[in-house]
Design an enzyme around this catalytic site. Structure first.
Site, PDB file in Angstrom:
ATOM      1  N   HIS A  77       0.837  -1.205   0.000  1.00 58.80           N
ATOM      2  CA  HIS A  77       0.000   0.000   0.000  1.00 58.80           C
ATOM      3  C   HIS A  77       0.862   1.241   0.000  1.00 58.80           C
ATOM      4  O   HIS A  77       2.044   1.169   0.324  1.00 58.80           O
ATOM      5  CB  HIS A  77      -0.933   0.000   1.220  1.00 58.80           C
ATOM      6  CG  HIS A  77      -2.089   0.935   1.062  1.00 58.80           C
ATOM      7  ND1 HIS A  77      -2.202   2.108   1.761  1.00 58.80           N
ATOM      8  CD2 HIS A  77      -3.174   0.863   0.265  1.00 58.80           C
ATOM      9  CE1 HIS A  77      -3.319   2.722   1.405  1.00 58.80           C
ATOM     10  NE2 HIS A  77      -3.923   1.983   0.502  1.00 58.80           N
ATOM     11  N   ASN A 150      -8.032  12.853  -7.950  1.00 60.76           N
ATOM     12  CA  ASN A 150      -6.816  13.536  -7.508  1.00 60.76           C
ATOM     13  C   ASN A 150      -7.115  14.995  -7.195  1.00 60.76           C
ATOM     14  O   ASN A 150      -8.217  15.484  -7.440  1.00 60.76           O
ATOM     15  CB  ASN A 150      -5.738  13.468  -8.599  1.00 60.76           C
ATOM     16  CG  ASN A 150      -5.184  12.072  -8.803  1.00 60.76           C
ATOM     17  OD1 ASN A 150      -5.072  11.296  -7.862  1.00 60.76           O
ATOM     18  ND2 ASN A 150      -4.848  11.747 -10.042  1.00 60.76           N
TER      19      ASN A 150
END
Length: 688
Positions: A77, A150
Site C-alpha cells: 500500500h 486527484n
C-alpha cells in the site's frame, strides 16, 4: 446525448411467466459492494456477437472472486490518511441521474475520504512535490460509489497502457533505489520529455497545486468524463469537482522542504488536529454537465484525461456537500485497509470511453486483491456496503460470512435457505448505458486524432496564473531539471516547453544556465485559449477558519495581549499553538503560568499560517541569540506571512534586519492578524 433503451438479454434463463429472469433464494443479486445486478447470465459485449468489454465489472468481479477462492496473496500500500464524514445532497438532479443520493434535498449518507501522495512509499513524507490522491467512498442505499480522483483535474497519460511506464519512471531508480517520493531525477524527466501528452500535468506538478498547505485546502477532481443516466434513460456527460469551503492554499517550496524535516506527518497531523478541534473540513460537490453535441464542437476531446473543460465554458454547478467530522478509531483497520474501486458505481452513473478510465476499471480490483491478501476484502467494515448485499460467491481467504444453504450457484431450483422466491432486480439493477454513438469498427491499437494536441491547455494553465505563481512554476522546473544529470533530457524538456510558452522556456533555460534548443515539433499546432481564473490559487483566496497561528511567548509576556489574541482567534475559529523556549511554558507579567504546546526547536514557523511574537524587550534580546528563534522569525517573514508583535517582538524583527510592513501588525490589533492569516505579502519575495 441521445435517449436510449437497454438491449434485452435474449438468452437469459430460466424465464418466469412474465419474461423476467427468476432466481431461487429471494434476495436480489448484487455485486460484493451492494450494487444491484440486472443480468447474471450474459457478459457485456460490443454487439450480440462482439468481444466482451473490459468495463464489465460484474463479470470481472465474479470471475475474479472465483479465481482467488483458494489462493492467498500478499499486501502492499501507499502513504495516505483517511477520515469519516457524510455527504448531503443540496440540489437534487433527478432530471440528470436516477442515482438515489441525488434525488432528495437534505438527504445524508456516510462517506470515507482518503487523501494520499502518489509516488512515495508508506514510510515517505507528507510534503513532497507530488499529485495528491482524493478518493471518496460514498455508502449509498444502492451500493458503494467510489469517486477515485486527484487534487489535479488532469493526468500524465491518455491511455492506461502507459501507466506502468509512468510509475516505473517516477519511482526510485532501479539500479540505486533512490530518490524516494521525488520526481527530480533522470528517469522521470526522461519519460515525460519523450511523452508530450504529459506536459499539461507536468505544468500542474511544477505549480503550487503540488505543494498543498493542507488536505483541507485542496480541490478534488474525478479527472475522467463520466455519464449520468436518468429514469428516462437519457444521458449526459459529466465531470465531478470537489471544491473546499476552506479555500485553496499551498506552501512555498522552501517551506515544504523545511516542514518535511520538522514534521514528516504534517498533512495528516493537520487533518487530525483540525477535526479534534471541531474544525470539520467541508467540500462542495460540483458537476460540469454537457452533451455529445457540445463535446463534438470543442477543439479538444472530452475523453482525453490530459484535458480540462474550462469553468468559463461550463460553470460548475454545486449539487452537494461533504463534511469530514470523525477520524478513524484505528488507522490500520480503516485507512490502510480501505479499498477504492472506480468500478464501484451505482445505477444512474456510468463510464465513458476514456481509455485511461477503461484501464483503471480493470486494474483496481486486482490491486486490492494483492494489497489486502484476500478476495473477501469487501467484508472489511470500511469497505462493506451499508445496504443489503447478496450473491453466490463463496469461500476464499479470510471469509467471515457464515452462509447457509445448499446451493452456491445461480440459477438453482433448490430452496434450502428458507427464503421466498422472487424476481431479480432487473428493473432497479445497474444496466450499462447503450451507446448509439459507437459505430461498427475494426479493433485497433490507436489514439484518436483529437488526442494529439498536447500543448494548448498547457499554455492555458500557465497563462492563467498570476506572476507570483508563474515564478513558482519556473522555479519548480529549474530545481527539478537541475537534479537531472543527463544533458540531452534537460534540452529535450526545454524543447517541449517552447511549445507551451517561449518566455517560460527562456526563464527555465536561464535558471539552468543553458541555451535554448530548437523547439520539438508538436504533433498538432497549439492554439491560444482565453485565460481561466479558476486555474489560479491566488486569484481565488482562502478562508480564515481552520488556519493555525504560532504564538511565540517569553517570560514576562503581557497576559492581556496573550488573552486578547487567543479570544480573537477563537472567535474567528482559527487554531493556535503556544510556542516557548521550553515546553514547560513561561511566567507571564502577572505571575501566572502559561503552558506551552510546543518547544521552539520542534515548532518552526513553517508549520503555521501566521505567527505572533509576544515578548518583553529584555527577553527578545536574549532569545535573538538562539538559532531556532532566529529561524522562526526570518522564515515567517521570508515566507511572506503575517506577523503580530509586541514591542519586544518588533525589536526581534529589527534584530534580524527585517523591515516592518503592512503584514507586521501590533499585537494589540489582533483583528488585523486574523484578517491576514490566510494571505501572504508577496512583495516580500527577494528579487533575484
Amino acid at each position: 446525448m441521445a435517449k436510449h433503451t437497454s438491449n434485452p438479454s435474449h438468452n437469459a434463463l430460466p424465464q418466469g411467466s412474465g419474461g423476467e429472469t427468476q432466481q431461487r433464494g429471494g434476495c436480489p443479486l448484487t455485486t460484493n459492494h451492494g450494487v444491484p445486478i440486472s443480468d447474471n447470465q450474459n457478459s457485456l459485449k460490443l454487439g450480440t456477437r462482439g468481444p466482451t468489454l473490459l468495463e464489465d465489472f460484474v463479470l470481472r468481479e465474479k470471475i475474479f472472486h472465483f479465481d482467488h477462492e483458494r489462493i492467498p496473496e500478499r499486501i502492499v500500500h501507499a502513504r495516505g490518511t483517511g477520515v469519516h464524514g457524510y455527504f448531503e445532497c443540496t440540489q437534487p438532479i433527478p432530471e440528470l441521474t436516477k442515482a438515489s443520493l441525488f434525488q432528495k434535498k437534505g438527504e445524508r449518507i456516510p462517506v470515507f475520504c482518503r487523501f494520499s501522495t502518489v509516488a512515495g512509499s508508506k514510510g515517505s513524507k507528507d510534503t513532497p512535490r507530488d499529485v495528491r490522491g482524493f478518493a471518496v467512498k460514498l455508502y449509498t442505499n444502492e451500493g458503494n460509489w467510489d469517486l477515485v480522483g486527484n487534487n489535479m483535474p488532469v493526468f500524465f497519460i491518455q491511455d492506461a497502457m502507459k501507466f506502468p511506464d509512468l510509475i516505473h519512471a517516477v519511482k526510485p531508480e532501479a539500479d540505486r533505489g533512490f530518490p524516494q517520493a521525488a520526481s527530480a531525477h533522470d528517469t522521470f524527466w526522461d519519460f515525460v520529455s519523450l511523452m508530450p501528452e504529459s506536459t499539461h500535468t507536468v505544468m500542474w506538478l511544477m505549480s503550487d497545486r503540488a505543494l498543498p498547505r493542507s488536505f483541507r485546502t485542496m480541490e478534488g477532481f474525478g479527472v475522467h468524463t463520466f455519464i449520468l443516466v436518468n429514469e428516462k434513460d437519457e444521458t449526459h456527460f459529466v465531470k465531478f469537482h470537489w471544491k473546499p469551503k476552506q479555500g485553496l492554499q499551498s506552501t512555498l517550496w522552501d517551506e515544504a522542504v523545511k516542514i518535511s524535516g520538522a514534521d514528516p506527518d504534517y498533512l495528516r497531523r493537520d487533518m487530525y488536529e483540525a477535526i479534534q478541534a471541531g474544525h470539520f473540513p467541508e467540500w462542495e460537490l460540483g458537476i460540469q454537465v454537457f452533451d455529445k453535441e457540445w463535446a463534438d464542437q470543442q477543439p479538444y476531446d472530452v475523453l482525453d484525461a490530459t484535458k480540462i473543460i474550462p469553468e468559463e465554458d461550463i460553470p460548475v454547478k454545486v449539487i452537494g456537500r461533504m463534511v469530514l467530522d470523525r477520524y478513524p478509531d484505528n488507522f490500520f483497520a480503516e485507512t490502510e485497509q480501505v479499498a477504492f474501486l472506480p468500478t464501484n458505481v451505482v445505477p444512474g452513473i456510468d463510464f465513458s470511453n476514456d481509455p485511461l478510465l477503461q484501464g483503471r476499471l480493470f486494474s483496481y480490483l486486482d490491486t486490492q486483491k494483492s494489497r489486502l491478501g484476500t478476495t473477501n476484502f469487501h467484508q472489511i467494515p470500511v469497505n462493506a456496503p451499508k445496504c443489503p448485499m447478496h450473491n453466490f460467491q463463496r469461500d476464499g481467504m479470510m471469509q467471515t460470512h457464515v452462509f447457509k444453504g445448499r446451493a452456491t450457484y445461480e440459477p438453482n431450483s433448490l430452496d434450502e435457505v428458507g427464503e421466498e422466491t422472487g424476481p431479480r432486480a432487473s428493473e432497479q439493477g445497474f444496466t450499462t448505458v447503450a451507446r448509439h454513438d459507437i459505430e461498427p469498427a475494426e479493433k485497433l491499437r490507436v489514439r484518436a486524432e483529437a488526442f494529439a494536441d498536447h500543448f494548448s491547455q498547457s499554455r492555458l494553465f500557465y497563462r492563467s496564473q498570476t506572476p507570483v505563481e508563474q515564478a513558482h512554476i519556473i522555479a519548480g522546473f529549474v530545481f527539478e531539471l537541475s537534479k537531472v544529470q543527463l544533458d540531452h533530457v534537460r534540452l529535450r524538456m526545454l524543447g517541449q516547453l517552447l511549445n507551451v510558452d517561449k518566455e517560460l522556456a527562456q526563464a527555465v533555460a536561464d535558471g539552468l544556465g543553458l541555451d535554448l534548443p530548437a523547439p520539438i515539433p508538436a504533433a498538432k499546432e497549439p492554439f491560444d485559449m482565453p485565460p481561466s481564473d479558476a486555474l489560479s490559487i491566488l486569484k481565488r483566496g482562502g478562508a480564515v477558519a481552520g488556519r493555525c497561528v504560532g504564538i511565540l511567548v517569553s517570560d514576562g509576556a503581557d497576559k492581556k495581549a496573550v488573552q486578547q489574541l487567543q479570544q480573537a482567534l477563537d472567535k474567528a475559529k482559527v487554531m493556535y499553538k503556544v510556542v516557548a523556549e521550553k515546553v514547560g511554558g513561561v511566567t507571564l507579567n502577572d505571575g501566572s503560568h502559561l503552558k506551552a504546546d510546543e518547544k521552539i526547536d520542534g515548532a518552526p514557523s513553517v508549520l503555521f499560517d501566521a505567527v505572533a511574537l509576544i515578548l518583553t524587550p529584555e527577553e527578545a534580546k536574549r532569545l535573538a541569540k538562539l538559532k531556532p528563534v532566529q529561524d522562526f522569525v526570518s522564515d515567517a517573514y521570508n515566507h511572506c506571512k503575517a506577523i503580530a508583535h509586541s514591542d519586544g517582538g518588533l525589536a526581534l524583527l529589527k534584530n534580524q534586519q527585517l523591515q516592518p510592513d503592512a503584514f507586521t501588525v501590533d499585537i494589540n490589533d489582533a483583528q488585523a492578524l486574523v484578517s491576514k492569516v490566510s494571505e501572504r505579502l508577496w512583495e516580500r519575495v527577494p528579487q533575484s
